[in-house]
Design a protein around this motif. Structure first.
Motif, PDB file in Angstrom:
ATOM      1  N   ASN A 227     107.547 -26.842  11.610  1.00 57.05           N
ATOM      2  CA  ASN A 227     107.434 -27.151  13.035  1.00 57.05           C
ATOM      3  C   ASN A 227     107.675 -28.631  13.357  1.00 57.05           C
ATOM      4  N   LEU A 228     108.499 -29.302  12.550  1.00 54.51           N
ATOM      5  CA  LEU A 228     108.717 -30.727  12.762  1.00 54.51           C
ATOM      6  C   LEU A 228     109.397 -31.027  14.089  1.00 54.51           C
ATOM      7  N   ASP A 229     110.346 -30.211  14.498  1.00 57.74           N
ATOM      8  CA  ASP A 229     111.030 -30.457  15.772  1.00 57.74           C
ATOM      9  C   ASP A 229     110.043 -30.477  16.935  1.00 57.74           C
ATOM     10  N   LYS A 230     109.129 -29.523  16.945  1.00 61.20           N
ATOM     11  CA  LYS A 230     108.123 -29.461  18.014  1.00 61.20           C
ATOM     12  C   LYS A 230     107.232 -30.710  18.005  1.00 61.20           C
ATOM     13  N   LEU A 231     106.818 -31.109  16.809  1.00 62.91           N
ATOM     14  CA  LEU A 231     105.960 -32.282  16.692  1.00 62.91           C
ATOM     15  C   LEU A 231     106.687 -33.551  17.126  1.00 62.91           C
ATOM     16  N   LEU A 232     107.930 -33.697  16.686  1.00 63.63           N
ATOM     17  CA  LEU A 232     108.705 -34.874  17.073  1.00 63.63           C
ATOM     18  C   LEU A 232     108.850 -34.941  18.591  1.00 63.63           C
ATOM     19  N   GLU A 233     109.159 -33.819  19.192  1.00 64.29           N
ATOM     20  CA  GLU A 233     109.326 -33.775  20.649  1.00 64.29           C
ATOM     21  C   GLU A 233     108.019 -34.140  21.360  1.00 64.29           C
ATOM     22  N   SER A 234     106.917 -33.592  20.874  1.00 62.29           N
ATOM     23  CA  SER A 234     105.630 -33.865  21.525  1.00 62.29           C
ATOM     24  C   SER A 234     105.215 -35.327  21.374  1.00 62.29           C
ATOM     25  N   ARG A 235     105.725 -35.993  20.335  1.00 58.85           N
ATOM     26  CA  ARG A 235     105.401 -37.409  20.105  1.00 58.85           C
ATOM     27  C   ARG A 235     106.455 -38.344  20.696  1.00 58.85           C
ATOM     28  N   GLY A 236     107.527 -37.763  21.250  1.00 61.49           N
ATOM     29  CA  GLY A 236     108.598 -38.581  21.808  1.00 61.49           C
ATOM     30  C   GLY A 236     109.330 -39.392  20.753  1.00 61.49           C
ATOM     31  N   MET A 237     109.472 -38.807  19.574  1.00 62.48           N
ATOM     32  CA  MET A 237     110.077 -39.508  18.446  1.00 62.48           C
ATOM     33  C   MET A 237     111.351 -38.798  18.018  1.00 62.48           C
ATOM     34  N   LYS A 238     112.324 -39.551  17.577  1.00 67.14           N
ATOM     35  CA  LYS A 238     113.584 -39.007  17.073  1.00 67.14           C
ATOM     36  C   LYS A 238     113.503 -38.868  15.554  1.00 67.14           C
ATOM     37  N   SER A 239     114.310 -37.976  15.008  1.00 70.06           N
ATOM     38  CA  SER A 239     114.348 -37.758  13.561  1.00 70.06           C
ATOM     39  C   SER A 239     114.672 -39.043  12.819  1.00 70.06           C
ATOM     40  N   LYS A 240     115.609 -39.797  13.356  1.00 71.52           N
ATOM     41  CA  LYS A 240     116.024 -41.053  12.708  1.00 71.52           C
ATOM     42  C   LYS A 240     114.840 -42.001  12.567  1.00 71.52           C
ATOM     43  N   GLU A 241     114.031 -42.093  13.619  1.00 69.71           N
ATOM     44  CA  GLU A 241     112.862 -42.967  13.595  1.00 69.71           C
ATOM     45  C   GLU A 241     111.850 -42.512  12.552  1.00 69.71           C
ATOM     46  N   LEU A 242     111.584 -41.195  12.497  1.00 64.31           N
ATOM     47  CA  LEU A 242     110.646 -40.670  11.502  1.00 64.31           C
ATOM     48  C   LEU A 242     111.166 -40.918  10.094  1.00 64.31           C
ATOM     49  N   ALA A 243     112.452 -40.672   9.874  1.00 73.20           N
ATOM     50  CA  ALA A 243     113.041 -40.893   8.547  1.00 73.20           C
ATOM     51  C   ALA A 243     112.845 -42.340   8.101  1.00 73.20           C
ATOM     52  N   GLU A 244     113.030 -43.274   9.014  1.00 69.64           N
ATOM     53  CA  GLU A 244     112.840 -44.689   8.679  1.00 69.64           C
ATOM     54  C   GLU A 244     111.381 -44.986   8.361  1.00 69.64           C
ATOM     55  N   ILE A 245     110.478 -44.435   9.153  1.00 69.97           N
ATOM     56  CA  ILE A 245     109.041 -44.691   8.955  1.00 69.97           C
ATOM     57  C   ILE A 245     108.572 -44.164   7.610  1.00 69.97           C
ATOM     58  N   ILE A 246     109.014 -42.954   7.244  1.00 74.16           N
ATOM     59  CA  ILE A 246     108.523 -42.340   5.997  1.00 74.16           C
ATOM     60  C   ILE A 246     109.428 -42.634   4.805  1.00 74.16           C
ATOM     61  N   ASN A 247     110.488 -43.405   5.061  1.00 70.64           N
ATOM     62  CA  ASN A 247     111.365 -43.885   3.994  1.00 70.64           C
ATOM     63  C   ASN A 247     112.093 -42.770   3.235  1.00 70.64           C
ATOM     64  N   ILE A 248     112.686 -41.839   3.997  1.00 73.79           N
ATOM     65  CA  ILE A 248     113.600 -40.866   3.411  1.00 73.79           C
ATOM     66  C   ILE A 248     114.877 -40.867   4.239  1.00 73.79           C
ATOM     67  N   THR A 249     115.934 -40.293   3.692  1.00 73.11           N
ATOM     68  CA  THR A 249     117.193 -40.271   4.422  1.00 73.11           C
ATOM     69  C   THR A 249     117.124 -39.247   5.552  1.00 73.11           C
ATOM     70  N   GLU A 250     117.942 -39.469   6.559  1.00 66.88           N
ATOM     71  CA  GLU A 250     118.015 -38.505   7.659  1.00 66.88           C
ATOM     72  C   GLU A 250     118.492 -37.153   7.136  1.00 66.88           C
ATOM     73  N   ALA A 251     119.377 -37.168   6.133  1.00 67.49           N
ATOM     74  CA  ALA A 251     119.877 -35.919   5.549  1.00 67.49           C
ATOM     75  C   ALA A 251     118.741 -35.125   4.913  1.00 67.49           C
ATOM     76  N   ASN A 252     117.870 -35.806   4.168  1.00 67.43           N
ATOM     77  CA  ASN A 252     116.738 -35.113   3.538  1.00 67.43           C
ATOM     78  C   ASN A 252     115.741 -34.617   4.573  1.00 67.43           C
ATOM     79  N   LEU A 253     115.540 -35.384   5.630  1.00 70.17           N
ATOM     80  CA  LEU A 253     114.656 -34.938   6.701  1.00 70.17           C
ATOM     81  C   LEU A 253     115.239 -33.715   7.388  1.00 70.17           C
TER      82      LEU A 253
END
Length: 68
Positions: free
Chosen positions: A6-32
């Motif tokens: 359910n990551l898409d739902k969580l990202l949307e509810s937090r107003g965060m983009k996948s790219k931003e989360l990938a940077e924060i948790i230090n993984i590639t956007e492809a792996n995310l």
């Protein structure tokens, strides 16, 4: 159906983009993307913990089991 991510739902509810989360948790956007699509065969606890910390959530908010 099995395990649903359910990551898409969580990202949307937090107003965060996948790219931003990938940077924060230090993984590639492809792996995310692989994780978000449910195609990942495994998730490290350190990655799950980093996601929970970044999104201020519990593992159960990310992973859901749906009976077939």
């Amino acid at each position: 159906m099995g395990i649903v991510i359910n990551l898409d739902k969580l990202l949307e509810s937090r107003g965060m983009k996948s790219k931003e989360l990938a940077e924060i948790i230090n993984i590639t956007e492809a792996n995310l993307s692989i994780l978000k699509s449910g195609k990942a065969r495994a998730v490290r606890f350190t990655t799950l913990e980093a996601i929970c910390k970044a999104l201020d959530c519990q593992p159960g908010n990310i992973l859901e089991y749906i009976k077939d």
